[in-house]
Design an enzyme around this catalytic site. Structure first.
Site, PDB file in Angstrom:
ATOM      1  N   ASP A 146       0.845  -1.194   0.000  1.00 44.35           N
ATOM      2  CA  ASP A 146       0.000   0.000   0.000  1.00 44.35           C
ATOM      3  C   ASP A 146       0.878   1.240   0.000  1.00 44.35           C
ATOM      4  O   ASP A 146       2.031   1.207   0.447  1.00 44.35           O
ATOM      5  CB  ASP A 146      -0.917   0.023   1.220  1.00 44.35           C
ATOM      6  N   GLY A 147       0.318   2.335  -0.521  1.00 49.39           N
ATOM      7  CA  GLY A 147       0.974   3.626  -0.508  1.00 49.39           C
ATOM      8  C   GLY A 147       0.028   4.674   0.033  1.00 49.39           C
ATOM      9  O   GLY A 147      -1.196   4.538  -0.064  1.00 49.39           O
ATOM     10  N   HIS A 200      -9.919  -0.217   2.297  1.00 52.26           N
ATOM     11  CA  HIS A 200     -10.794   0.134   3.422  1.00 52.26           C
ATOM     12  C   HIS A 200     -12.089  -0.677   3.404  1.00 52.26           C
ATOM     13  O   HIS A 200     -13.167  -0.150   3.676  1.00 52.26           O
ATOM     14  CB  HIS A 200     -11.115   1.628   3.407  1.00 52.26           C
ATOM     15  N   ASP A 255      -2.201  -0.196   5.239  1.00 51.97           N
ATOM     16  CA  ASP A 255      -2.641   1.190   5.290  1.00 51.97           C
ATOM     17  C   ASP A 255      -2.137   1.876   6.557  1.00 51.97           C
ATOM     18  O   ASP A 255      -1.655   3.008   6.518  1.00 51.97           O
ATOM     19  CB  ASP A 255      -4.168   1.242   5.226  1.00 51.97           C
TER      20      ASP A 255
END
Length: 260
Positions: free
Chosen positions: A122-123, A239, A249
């Site tokens: 993730d970024g 999410h 995240d």
């Protein structure tokens, strides 16, 4: 990092760390069973949100083999949990290394074929573009069951650059030739490496409209790593309650906040 208030959402329309109440409220107001809390120390917020993760520092980067090194300033940790979220089940033994060449999807192998590593990436960018950002990976070695986390930050970046960096670090972690299932919530990353990059290279790293491809150095490094591994890219909705995506995240946002 104490002082400025942050908001941790463990259950809501979106979960993670938020820097303003207005942003947090959007995800919890009217959401049945919402669970959230404010903190003045982001480390305390992350500890609360992590829900029992125990973190132990791994060896310094200089003591790791080349494929396991972190970039300067990045954090490498090994995580374990009494009730660790399950990663997709894969082969318990190391698969033989595939030949280099075409991307894995074109070699006639199913997307759910046995793999050596399952890695979530993730970024994050707190103010996109040009603000502080972070990247993170959560990787499971299917042969040993060991779970490794890495994250790092940049004080001035973009979300897409952090998504690309996360994928690069994931494939650096896995030895050359191994089979990797890589999970991302970025369509930009997944489509770029599996669909668009061939055309970019044919056109001299230009898009169909003739404009230069953004983030070319990162795409070039990722392309080299992609063709030296057997990679299947899987898109997951961000999410949406996936525990490993949510963990990434949290780690990416922590790195972004620490890069400010």
């Amino acid at each position: 990092m104490a002082g400025k208030k942050v908001y941790a959402v463990a259950r809501g329309r979106a979960t993670g760390i938020f820097t303003t109440w207005a942003e947090c409220e959007r995800h919890v107001k009217g959401f049945e069973g919402a669970r959230y809390k404010s903190f003045t120390d982001v480390r305390e917020a992350l500890a609360w949100l992590s829900g029992g993760w125990k973190i132990s520092k791994a060896h310094r980067s200089s003591s790791l083999p080349p494929w396991g090194r972190c970039p300067e300033g990045a954090e490498r940790v090994t995580a374990y949990r009494d009730s660790q979220p399950a990663l997709p089940s894969q082969s318990p033994s190391r698969a033989p290394a595939p030949p280099r060449g075409e991307p894995w999807e074109t070699r006639g192998h199913a997307a759910n074929a046995p793999v050596d590593f399952t890695i979530y990436t993730d970024g994050s960018c707190l103010k996109n573009p040009g603000g502080p950002g972070g990247w993170a990976i959560v990787a499971k070695d299917e042969a040993t069951g060991a779970v490794t986390e890495q994250n790092g930050g940049d004080p001035m970046t973009t979300n897409n650059r952090m998504e690309l960096t996360a994928a690069i670090m994931a494939l650096r972690l896995a030895p050359t030739g191994t089979r990797v299932a890589l999970y991302t919530d970025s369509q930009y990353l997944k489509n770029g490496i599996t669909k668009w990059i061939a055309g970019w290279k044919r056109r001299g790293w230009r898009k169909a409209d003739g404009q230069p491809v953004l983030n070319q150095p990162l795409w070039m490094e990722l392309d080299e790593l992609y063709t030296s591994h057997a990679v299947t890219f899987h898109w997951v909705k961000g999410h949406a309650g996936n525990p490993l995506n949510e963990r990434c995240d949290v780690l990416a946002k922590r790195a972004a906040m620490e890069a400010r």
